[in-house]
Scaffold this motif. Structure first.
Motif, PDB file in Angstrom:
ATOM      1  N   HIS A  50       0.880  -1.169   0.000  1.00  0.00           N
ATOM      2  CA  HIS A  50       0.000   0.000   0.000  1.00  0.00           C
ATOM      3  C   HIS A  50       0.913   1.213   0.000  1.00  0.00           C
ATOM      4  N   TYR A  51       0.453   2.306  -0.603  1.00  0.00           N
ATOM      5  CA  TYR A  51       1.296   3.498  -0.680  1.00  0.00           C
ATOM      6  C   TYR A  51       0.460   4.751  -0.831  1.00  0.00           C
ATOM      7  N   LEU A  52       1.051   5.850  -0.430  1.00  0.00           N
ATOM      8  CA  LEU A  52       0.527   7.179  -0.709  1.00  0.00           C
ATOM      9  C   LEU A  52       1.678   7.960  -1.327  1.00  0.00           C
ATOM     10  N   GLY A  53       1.435   8.543  -2.497  1.00  0.00           N
ATOM     11  CA  GLY A  53       2.452   9.329  -3.188  1.00  0.00           C
ATOM     12  C   GLY A  53       2.073  10.795  -3.191  1.00  0.00           C
ATOM     13  N   GLN A  54       3.059  11.630  -2.875  1.00  0.00           N
ATOM     14  CA  GLN A  54       2.822  13.067  -2.780  1.00  0.00           C
ATOM     15  C   GLN A  54       4.051  13.810  -3.271  1.00  0.00           C
ATOM     16  N   VAL A  55       3.832  14.929  -3.925  1.00  0.00           N
ATOM     17  CA  VAL A  55       4.928  15.816  -4.275  1.00  0.00           C
ATOM     18  C   VAL A  55       5.382  16.484  -2.981  1.00  0.00           C
ATOM     19  N   TRP A  56       6.701  16.714  -2.833  1.00  0.00           N
ATOM     20  CA  TRP A  56       7.227  17.335  -1.605  1.00  0.00           C
ATOM     21  C   TRP A  56       6.463  18.612  -1.298  1.00  0.00           C
ATOM     22  N   ASN A  57       5.842  18.631  -0.134  1.00  0.00           N
ATOM     23  CA  ASN A  57       5.087  19.775   0.368  1.00  0.00           C
ATOM     24  C   ASN A  57       4.017  20.238  -0.624  1.00  0.00           C
ATOM     25  N   GLY A  58       3.487  19.278  -1.384  1.00  0.00           N
ATOM     26  CA  GLY A  58       2.478  19.594  -2.394  1.00  0.00           C
ATOM     27  C   GLY A  58       1.323  18.620  -2.350  1.00  0.00           C
ATOM     28  N   ASN A  59       0.715  18.409  -3.487  1.00  0.00           N
ATOM     29  CA  ASN A  59      -0.495  17.587  -3.579  1.00  0.00           C
ATOM     30  C   ASN A  59      -0.202  16.096  -3.619  1.00  0.00           C
ATOM     31  N   HIS A  60      -1.145  15.313  -3.074  1.00  0.00           N
ATOM     32  CA  HIS A  60      -1.120  13.856  -3.254  1.00  0.00           C
ATOM     33  C   HIS A  60      -1.420  13.601  -4.724  1.00  0.00           C
ATOM     34  N   MET A 105      15.729  10.091  -9.317  1.00  0.00           N
ATOM     35  CA  MET A 105      15.360   8.700  -9.036  1.00  0.00           C
ATOM     36  C   MET A 105      13.845   8.493  -9.146  1.00  0.00           C
ATOM     37  N   GLY A 106      13.165   9.533  -9.642  1.00  0.00           N
ATOM     38  CA  GLY A 106      11.718   9.476  -9.819  1.00  0.00           C
ATOM     39  C   GLY A 106      11.362   9.631 -11.285  1.00  0.00           C
ATOM     40  N   TYR A 107      10.766  10.783 -11.622  1.00  0.00           N
ATOM     41  CA  TYR A 107      10.325  11.020 -12.993  1.00  0.00           C
ATOM     42  C   TYR A 107      11.167  12.058 -13.731  1.00  0.00           C
ATOM     43  N   GLY A 108      12.288  12.474 -13.109  1.00  0.00           N
ATOM     44  CA  GLY A 108      13.259  13.325 -13.785  1.00  0.00           C
ATOM     45  C   GLY A 108      12.710  14.664 -14.227  1.00  0.00           C
ATOM     46  N   ASP A 109      13.296  15.177 -15.298  1.00  0.00           N
ATOM     47  CA  ASP A 109      12.924  16.494 -15.814  1.00  0.00           C
ATOM     48  C   ASP A 109      11.599  16.476 -16.566  1.00  0.00           C
ATOM     49  N   ARG A 110      11.144  15.302 -16.980  1.00  0.00           N
ATOM     50  CA  ARG A 110       9.882  15.233 -17.739  1.00  0.00           C
ATOM     51  C   ARG A 110       8.675  15.252 -16.819  1.00  0.00           C
ATOM     52  N   GLY A 111       8.821  14.689 -15.583  1.00  0.00           N
ATOM     53  CA  GLY A 111       7.693  14.627 -14.664  1.00  0.00           C
ATOM     54  C   GLY A 111       6.566  13.777 -15.230  1.00  0.00           C
ATOM     55  N   VAL A 112       5.412  13.919 -14.636  1.00  0.00           N
ATOM     56  CA  VAL A 112       4.170  13.322 -15.128  1.00  0.00           C
ATOM     57  C   VAL A 112       3.097  14.392 -14.922  1.00  0.00           C
ATOM     58  N   PRO A 113       3.077  15.407 -15.807  1.00  0.00           N
ATOM     59  CA  PRO A 113       2.192  16.558 -15.598  1.00  0.00           C
ATOM     60  C   PRO A 113       0.717  16.199 -15.396  1.00  0.00           C
ATOM     61  N   GLN A 114       0.231  15.164 -16.100  1.00  0.00           N
ATOM     62  CA  GLN A 114      -1.175  14.786 -15.947  1.00  0.00           C
ATOM     63  C   GLN A 114      -1.492  14.294 -14.535  1.00  0.00           C
ATOM     64  N   ALA A 115      -0.447  13.884 -13.779  1.00  0.00           N
ATOM     65  CA  ALA A 115      -0.642  13.450 -12.388  1.00  0.00           C
ATOM     66  C   ALA A 115      -0.286  14.571 -11.408  1.00  0.00           C
ATOM     67  N   GLY A 116       0.119  15.735 -11.928  1.00  0.00           N
ATOM     68  CA  GLY A 116       0.499  16.839 -11.058  1.00  0.00           C
ATOM     69  C   GLY A 116       1.951  16.791 -10.619  1.00  0.00           C
ATOM     70  N   MET A 118       5.581  17.713 -11.646  1.00  0.00           N
ATOM     71  CA  MET A 118       6.332  18.526 -12.592  1.00  0.00           C
ATOM     72  C   MET A 118       7.779  18.027 -12.668  1.00  0.00           C
ATOM     73  N   GLY A 119       8.449  18.355 -13.752  1.00  0.00           N
ATOM     74  CA  GLY A 119       9.855  18.003 -13.883  1.00  0.00           C
ATOM     75  C   GLY A 119      10.646  18.576 -12.721  1.00  0.00           C
ATOM     76  N   GLY A 120      11.533  17.779 -12.156  1.00  0.00           N
ATOM     77  CA  GLY A 120      12.353  18.222 -11.040  1.00  0.00           C
ATOM     78  C   GLY A 120      11.727  18.038  -9.671  1.00  0.00           C
ATOM     79  N   ASP A 121      10.473  17.577  -9.598  1.00  0.00           N
ATOM     80  CA  ASP A 121       9.802  17.406  -8.299  1.00  0.00           C
ATOM     81  C   ASP A 121      10.411  16.268  -7.487  1.00  0.00           C
ATOM     82  N   THR A 122      10.576  16.521  -6.186  1.00  0.00           N
ATOM     83  CA  THR A 122      10.911  15.466  -5.227  1.00  0.00           C
ATOM     84  C   THR A 122       9.604  14.814  -4.812  1.00  0.00           C
ATOM     85  N   LEU A 123       9.604  13.492  -4.774  1.00  0.00           N
ATOM     86  CA  LEU A 123       8.409  12.729  -4.411  1.00  0.00           C
ATOM     87  C   LEU A 123       8.560  12.151  -3.016  1.00  0.00           C
ATOM     88  N   VAL A 124       7.442  12.004  -2.335  1.00  0.00           N
ATOM     89  CA  VAL A 124       7.410  11.350  -1.034  1.00  0.00           C
ATOM     90  C   VAL A 124       6.407  10.205  -1.140  1.00  0.00           C
TER      91      VAL A 124
END
Length: 133
Positions: A50-60, A105-116, A118-124
């Protein structure tokens, strides 16, 4: 207690995350919230998590708790992002862990914009290792 964030310790229940700093760790940061006693995770193991994914200090952006079903995948073979492939190895079934994953180690500079994401985002990811096969 982490200097970066605080996470609830309710294994198999949707976690809450409180960010204690604006700046994320620069490298992969692994913090065990609850230590499991089951089988140890090795490369090539089939995991159920089970997991919860969130952008650092941002949206799930995603979580398995609301769907009521864990994610099944093979770890250490490139099926998931590098932060999961490296961050879950050596942990045990029954563990709740927080992975702060830098963009590289996540989605790099391309990100996954449709999931919110962005490129360069740290994920939690707060991850509960339900089963190791």
């Amino acid at each position: 207690m982490s200097e970066f964030l605080k996470v609830s310790d309710n294994f198999l229940r949707k976690p809450t995350i409180e960010f204690l700093t604006e700046e994320p760790p620069a490298e992969l940061h692994i913090e065990i919230i609850r230590e499991g006693a089951g089988a140890e995770v090795k490369p090539g193991d089939q995991l159920s998590c089970h997991y919860l994914g969130q952008v650092w200090n941002g949206n799930h952006f995603d979580n398995s708790y609301d769907r009521g079903a864990p994610l099944d995948f093979t770890v250490g073979v490139g099926m998931v992002i590098q932060g999961w492939d490296q961050g879950l190895l050596g942990l045990r079934e029954g563990t709740r862990v927080v992975l702060s994953i830098p963009s590289s180690m996540g989605y790099g500079d391309r990100g996954v914009p449709q999931a919110g994401i962005m490129g360069g985002d740290t994920l939690v990811f707060v991850t509960d290792i339900v089963k190791v096969n």
